[in-house]
Design an enzyme around this catalytic site. Structure first.
Site: not given
Ligand SMILES: NC(=O)c1ccc[n+]([C@@H]2O[C@H](COP(=O)([O-])OP(=O)(O)OC[C@H]3O[C@@H](n4cnc5c(N)ncnc54)[C@H](O)[C@@H]3O)[C@@H](O)[C@H]2O)c1
Length: 290
Positions: A51, A78, A149, A153, A183
């Site tokens: 992890d 990634n 998120y 980022k 994806t």
């Protein structure tokens, strides 16, 4: 493509999606690849299942690459997850999980790889080492429903700039990409843009990987601290926060006066354009094709 023969790369979250393509492309360019999840098809690879948000596991990941192949040259951070929710409804767990996997998940592997590279540099080795991080259009442009998120980022983009400055002296470059690809993570977002029946698919996750290979080449030694937006065939080297609109006063501003100046200078207000509008600008022609 540039030869990465003799180099060893570690790619996190390479079980599928963009990370899998990075691993395959690096292997194709000649690198030995350690992926944390599955064994990449083609090239030589070892897998682990750690992890990235666990600091100790991140160290094991780095150590395993070095133990297996005798060195580490390229780290591609990634791995990632989404827990999208409007801010007013976001739970503490949703916030913590996303910050942990993305931000701490970039810090851990980078920290351990950097300590290893510093030892090599101190021992007199000339390095061409690489860290390639993964930011997002959500982080650099801001996207509704992604406070957790996007904050992670954006922080990764900031982390990239600082790590680039700190590690340059050891021969390590640090860059980040803001990818766009169909994806599992983005199947809802890009679901209405299916792959074309033939011809170039701008949303193929493999479109992200030539940049990773290029940045990994020894010839890219002087390119560091940059954030690259990638959409199909478009690669846009984004400008970071930069000096913008100056309001200067000889002394401390009076708030009333400053407000008046702000209103005068921004008669229509000042607000973010939003991710989709900015993606269009950054992606240019390629995005319109999609
Ligand atoms: N697809 C896009 O358009 C897009 C846009 C912007 C940013 N990104 C970023 O690109 C990266 C790859 O995303 P993707 O689109 O390929 O998604 P994906 O869901 O296909 O792949 C993410 C991978 O990360 C792994 N992962 C998740 N949590 C992990 C953990 N704690 N430890 C180790 N591995 C873990 C998953 O198992 C998976 O293999 C992510 O950082 C994502 O945020 C993707």
């Amino acid at each position: 493509m540039p030869s990465l023969d003799g180099k060893v790369a570690l790619v996190t979250g390479a079980g599928r999606g963009i990370g899998r393509e990075h691993a395959l492309a690096l292997a194709q360019a000649g690198a030995k690849v350690v992926v944390n999840e599955i064994v990449a098809a083609g090239g030589e690879a070892v897998a682990n299942y750690d992890d990235v948000s666990d600091f100790g596991a991140a160290e094991s990941m780095v150590r395993r690459a070095i133990d297996r192949y005798g060195r580490l040259d390229i780290l591609v951070n990634n791995a990632g997850i989404l827990r999208d929710r409007m801010l007013v409804n976001m739970t503490e767990d949703e916030w913590d999980a996303v910050l942990a996997v993305h931000l701490k998940g970039h810090f851990g592997p980078t920290r351990h790889a950097a300590a290893y590279w510093r030892e090599l540099a101190k021992g007199g080795e000339t390095l061409h080492a690489r860290v390639i991080n993964t930011s997002s259009p959500s982080g650099v442009f801001g996207n509704v429903g992604q406070a957790n998120y996007g904050a992670a980022k954006a922080a990764i983009a900031g982390f990239t700039v600082i790590a680039a400055q700190e590690l340059q002296r050891y021969g390590v470059t640090v860059n980040c990409i803001a990818p766009n690809a169909r994806t599992r993570m983005t199947e809802e977002t890009f679901g209405d843009l299916p792959p074309p029946e033939d011809g170039f698919d701008p949303l193929d996750p493999a479109n992200m990987s030539p940049l990773v290979v290029a940045l990994s080449a020894d010839e890219a030694q002087e390119i560091t601290g940059q954030c690259f937006f990638v959409w199909g065939g478009s690669v846009n080297v984004l400008r970071p926060w930069e000096a913008g609109e100056l309001f200067a006063s000889d002394g401390r501003w009076d708030a009333d006066e400053l407000l008046a100046q702000l209103k005068e200078r921004f008669p229509d207000g000042a607000a973010p354009e939003g991710m989709v509008a900015m993606m269009g600008k950054a992606g240019g022609q390629s995005m319109r094709v999609a």
